[in-house]
Design a protein around this motif. Structure first.
Motif, mmCIF file in Angstrom:
data_model
loop_
_atom_site.group_PDB
_atom_site.id
_atom_site.type_symbol
_atom_site.label_atom_id
_atom_site.label_comp_id
_atom_site.label_asym_id
_atom_site.label_seq_id
_atom_site.Cartn_x
_atom_site.Cartn_y
_atom_site.Cartn_z
ATOM 1 N N SER A 82 0.817 -1.217 0.000
ATOM 2 C CA SER A 82 0.000 0.000 0.000
ATOM 3 C C SER A 82 0.851 1.267 0.000
ATOM 4 N N ALA A 83 2.132 1.146 0.336
ATOM 5 C CA ALA A 83 3.001 2.320 0.263
ATOM 6 C C ALA A 83 3.499 2.538 -1.169
ATOM 7 N N GLY A 84 3.241 1.576 -2.033
ATOM 8 C CA GLY A 84 3.765 1.648 -3.396
ATOM 9 C C GLY A 84 2.806 2.299 -4.382
ATOM 10 N N PRO A 85 3.242 2.417 -5.638
ATOM 11 C CA PRO A 85 2.492 3.176 -6.645
ATOM 12 C C PRO A 85 1.359 2.404 -7.323
ATOM 13 N N ARG A 86 1.221 1.095 -7.050
ATOM 14 C CA ARG A 86 0.232 0.324 -7.805
ATOM 15 C C ARG A 86 -0.835 -0.301 -6.915
ATOM 16 N N TYR A 87 -1.013 0.310 -5.767
ATOM 17 C CA TYR A 87 -2.081 -0.123 -4.868
ATOM 18 C C TYR A 87 -3.235 0.844 -5.035
ATOM 19 N N PHE A 88 -4.338 0.348 -5.603
ATOM 20 C CA PHE A 88 -5.488 1.215 -5.885
ATOM 21 C C PHE A 88 -6.699 0.812 -5.041
ATOM 22 N N GLY A 89 -6.431 0.137 -3.942
ATOM 23 C CA GLY A 89 -7.522 -0.349 -3.106
ATOM 24 C C GLY A 89 -8.026 0.714 -2.139
ATOM 25 N N LEU A 378 -0.824 17.657 -6.343
ATOM 26 C CA LEU A 378 -1.019 16.242 -5.982
ATOM 27 C C LEU A 378 -2.477 15.821 -6.202
ATOM 28 N N VAL A 379 -3.393 16.670 -5.756
ATOM 29 C CA VAL A 379 -4.819 16.359 -5.912
ATOM 30 C C VAL A 379 -5.180 16.301 -7.402
ATOM 31 N N ALA A 380 -4.747 17.318 -8.139
ATOM 32 C CA ALA A 380 -5.098 17.381 -9.569
ATOM 33 C C ALA A 380 -4.463 16.217 -10.335
ATOM 34 N N ARG A 381 -3.228 15.882 -9.969
ATOM 35 C CA ARG A 381 -2.535 14.792 -10.678
ATOM 36 C C ARG A 381 -3.276 13.473 -10.477
ATOM 37 N N CYS A 382 -3.700 13.191 -9.263
ATOM 38 C CA CYS A 382 -4.440 11.943 -9.010
ATOM 39 C C CYS A 382 -5.734 11.919 -9.824
ATOM 40 N N CYS A 383 -6.405 13.070 -9.895
ATOM 41 C CA CYS A 383 -7.654 13.129 -10.676
ATOM 42 C C CYS A 383 -7.363 12.902 -12.154
ATOM 43 N N ASP A 384 -6.283 13.489 -12.656
ATOM 44 C CA ASP A 384 -5.930 13.293 -14.067
ATOM 45 C C ASP A 384 -5.587 11.830 -14.334
ATOM 46 N N LEU A 385 -4.885 11.210 -13.404
ATOM 47 C CA LEU A 385 -4.532 9.793 -13.583
ATOM 48 C C LEU A 385 -5.783 8.918 -13.544
ATOM 49 N N ARG A 448 -13.730 -0.897 -7.631
ATOM 50 C CA ARG A 448 -13.394 0.522 -7.576
ATOM 51 C C ARG A 448 -11.889 0.703 -7.516
ATOM 52 N N ILE A 449 -11.449 1.633 -8.316
ATOM 53 C CA ILE A 449 -10.029 1.917 -8.441
ATOM 54 C C ILE A 449 -9.827 3.329 -7.916
ATOM 55 N N SER A 450 -8.979 3.453 -6.913
ATOM 56 C CA SER A 450 -8.761 4.755 -6.289
ATOM 57 C C SER A 450 -7.325 5.195 -6.544
ATOM 58 N N ILE A 451 -7.162 6.397 -7.046
ATOM 59 C CA ILE A 451 -5.810 6.922 -7.299
ATOM 60 C C ILE A 451 -5.548 7.992 -6.244
ATOM 61 N N SER A 452 -4.777 7.641 -5.242
ATOM 62 C CA SER A 452 -4.567 8.562 -4.118
ATOM 63 C C SER A 452 -3.110 8.677 -3.695
ATOM 64 N N GLY A 453 -2.223 7.936 -4.351
ATOM 65 C CA GLY A 453 -0.834 7.887 -3.888
ATOM 66 C C GLY A 453 0.078 8.861 -4.634
ATOM 67 N N TRP A 454 0.954 9.490 -3.889
ATOM 68 C CA TRP A 454 1.865 10.472 -4.480
ATOM 69 C C TRP A 454 2.807 9.831 -5.494
ATOM 70 N N ALA A 455 3.093 8.518 -5.335
ATOM 71 C CA ALA A 455 4.122 7.886 -6.165
ATOM 72 C C ALA A 455 3.571 7.339 -7.479
ATOM 73 N N THR A 456 2.252 7.319 -7.625
ATOM 74 C CA THR A 456 1.655 6.749 -8.842
ATOM 75 C C THR A 456 1.903 7.667 -10.041
ATOM 76 N N THR A 457 2.333 7.060 -11.155
ATOM 77 C CA THR A 457 2.597 7.840 -12.372
ATOM 78 C C THR A 457 1.739 7.308 -13.514
ATOM 79 N N GLY A 458 1.829 7.975 -14.643
ATOM 80 C CA GLY A 458 1.121 7.541 -15.849
ATOM 81 C C GLY A 458 1.530 6.128 -16.253
ATOM 82 N N ASP A 459 2.790 5.771 -16.012
ATOM 83 C CA ASP A 459 3.243 4.408 -16.349
ATOM 84 C C ASP A 459 2.514 3.368 -15.508
ATOM 85 N N ASP A 460 2.267 3.692 -14.255
ATOM 86 C CA ASP A 460 1.531 2.750 -13.395
ATOM 87 C C ASP A 460 0.097 2.590 -13.902
ATOM 88 N N ILE A 461 -0.477 3.666 -14.393
ATOM 89 C CA ILE A 461 -1.845 3.586 -14.935
ATOM 90 C C ILE A 461 -1.837 2.756 -16.229
#
Ligand code: PLP
Length: 474
Positions: A82-89, A378-385, A448-461
């Motif tokens: 859950s600390a990583g970029p690909r946890y969307f739970g 950070l908020v806008a980036r998560c929404c864009d992702l 449900r997929i939640s994008i809330s982590g600072w480390a998540t990037t477009g590559d993870d999506i």
């Protein structure tokens, strides 16, 4: 170890460069460096974990370094990424490194924020983050605030203040007579409220029979006309309305401004559960989603979700400090407060706990490192992702994105039937590169997929979309 001062000695004092703590920092860093490359869900079975960590409590203790190694080895297979970029739970933020580092210091400093005199630094830091967050989230600067474990307890505090206030307005001192002596109290909730609202009300002695449920629209927003009909046009029984910023399934927020206006016309209190959705207010592009929320009476939110502060960290704001204080404050003869302490904030006056960890340091570090623009970004980036994920997923045959993305949540279903949905979702979870959880939406299973982590990037999506595409075509 050649230098005995380098170890924890028998009295518990630390040497100048204690290797145990440095080792813990190295292990933690190694975990974070590799978390993205390991299966998101642990690989150990429950039996493995019980075997590695359990057994009878040994009569004799073990050397500190051995204990640390045994914990790391025993827990490894059951640590979720859950600390990583690909946890969307659920709605799960990671930990910003400065916030994590500050949290380590908070543990080392071991400060208690019950009373200001116990830690002037923690008391002042609380004061500062309360002001910064009110400003960032668009809550009135005159609101009082408390630091709690999360939105669950923030809901408890906000609703406790509400209960006190609406009953006081009806001439009832609930602290004196209790609910049993208070007469009727009505709580109005939306159909898609978070379950912690019900739990908070239960803690406060308010049962299901005191609830009036207002229907929601297709995205889960409370219908204001229906609310107005329930409220009527005259003040009647003491009433609390629970609004929501950010539905966990859809990300949608109730029309909080309109709800507040309708409620205030009849003297009702409006509590906002904004665990993650309130953070829309921190992004100029998303602020309109919680329009008018500053007119509510109390607000619950999390710092461990979208602000990416380590667990646990939540906040409550209350527009009526006297009700907040009356519901929470502690007083006892032995709690003598000296002149200097009088000027300090006593954390226990604003939260359910007496002794409490200094959560403010990690929040301070997160906010200081991001700044106002960084939080907005950070908020806008998560929404864009989330929008990127929805677009990629909608293009896959047999994947239905149920609703347009409004914030950082993507609600999907693997068509056409519930069996196929469950099969594909389970295959994605077992594959291990990404993880997101299930829900029930309008009577049918969904994910449900939640994008809330600072480390998540477009590559993870991209990776997420890829995994879903492969599972859907298998
Ligand atoms: C997560 C969440 C909660 C509960 O928050 P905790 O941090 O688990 O206490 C409450 N309400 C909403 C809308 C949430 O998303």
């Amino acid at each position: 170890m050649s230098d005995p001062t380098d170890q924890t000695d028998q009295t518990g004092r630390l040497g100048p460069a204690d290797p145990l703590l440095e080792r813990a920092a190295r292990l933690a860093t190694a975990h974070l460096r590799t978390v993205a490359d390991r299966p998101v869900l642990g690989t150990a079975s429950v039996a493995d974990l019980r075997h590695a960590l359990g057994g009878p409590l040994p009569a004799v203790g073990a050397p500190a370094e051995q204990v640390l190694d045994a914990l790391v080895a025993g827990a490894a297979g059951g640590i979720v990424g859950s600390a990583g970029p690909r946890y969307f739970g659920f709605v799960t933020g990671g930990s910003l490194p400065p916030a994590l580092a500050a949290d380590w210091l908070a543990s080392a400093w071991d400060q208690n924020v019950a009373l200001g005199v116990m830690s002037p630094a923690a008391a002042v830091t609380e004061e500062v983050v309360g002001g910064w967050l009110a400003d960032l989230l668009g809550v009135p600067p005159t609101a009082s605030f408390g630091l709690v474990t999360g939105a669950q307890m923030a809901n408890v505090v906000g609703l406790a203040a509400a209960r006190h206030h609406v009953l006081a307005a009806a001439g009832v001192d609930v602290a004196e007579v209790g609910l049993a002596g208070a007469g009727p109290l009505r709580v109005i909730v939306g159909a898609e409220r978070h379950t912690t609202v019900d739990v908070a009300l239960r803690y406060l002695g308010i049962g299901r029979r005191q609830l009036v449920v207002v229907p929601a629209d297709e995205a889960g927003r409370m219908l204001v006309d229906e609310l107005a009909a329930v409220l009527g046009s005259e003040p009647s029984v003491p009433t609390i309305v629970c609004a929501q910023a950010g539905c966990v399934n859809t990300g949608a927020s109730d029309p909080i401004g309109a709800i507040s206006d309708a409620a205030h016309r009849v003297g009702a209190w409006v509590h906002v559960d904004g665990a993650f959705g309130l953070w829309a207010a921190a992004s100029p592009r998303h602020r309109h989603l919680v329009d008018g929320h500053e007119r509510a009476d109390s607000w619950a939110t999390d710092a461990h979700k979208w602000l990416n502060v380590p667990y646990d960290a939540g906040l409550v704001f209350v527009a009526h400090p006297e009700a907040h204080r009356a519901a929470m404050a502690m007083s006892a003869a032995y709690l003598v407060r000296g002149d200097e302490a009088d000027a300090l904030r006593d954390g226990s006056d604003w939260a359910p706990e007496s002794s409490r960890r200094a959560r403010a340091f990690a929040i301070w570090a997160a906010l200081r490192s991001l700044g106002r623009d960084g939080v907005a970004e950070l908020v806008a980036r998560c929404c864009d992702l989330a929008a990127q994920a929805a677009e990629g997923l909608a293009a896959i045959d047999g994947v239905e994105v149920i609703l347009p993305v409004e914030l950082n949540q993507v609600l999907v279903r693997f068509a056409p039937d519930d069996d196929r949905h469950r099969r594909i979702h389970a295959a994605i979870q077992a594959e291990g590169t990404v993880w997101f959880g299930g829900t029930v939406w309008q009577g049918r299973p969904a994910a449900r997929i939640s994008i809330s982590g600072w480390a998540t990037t477009g590559d993870d999506i991209d990776a997420l979309v890829d995994i879903v595409r492969r599972a859907a075509s298998a």
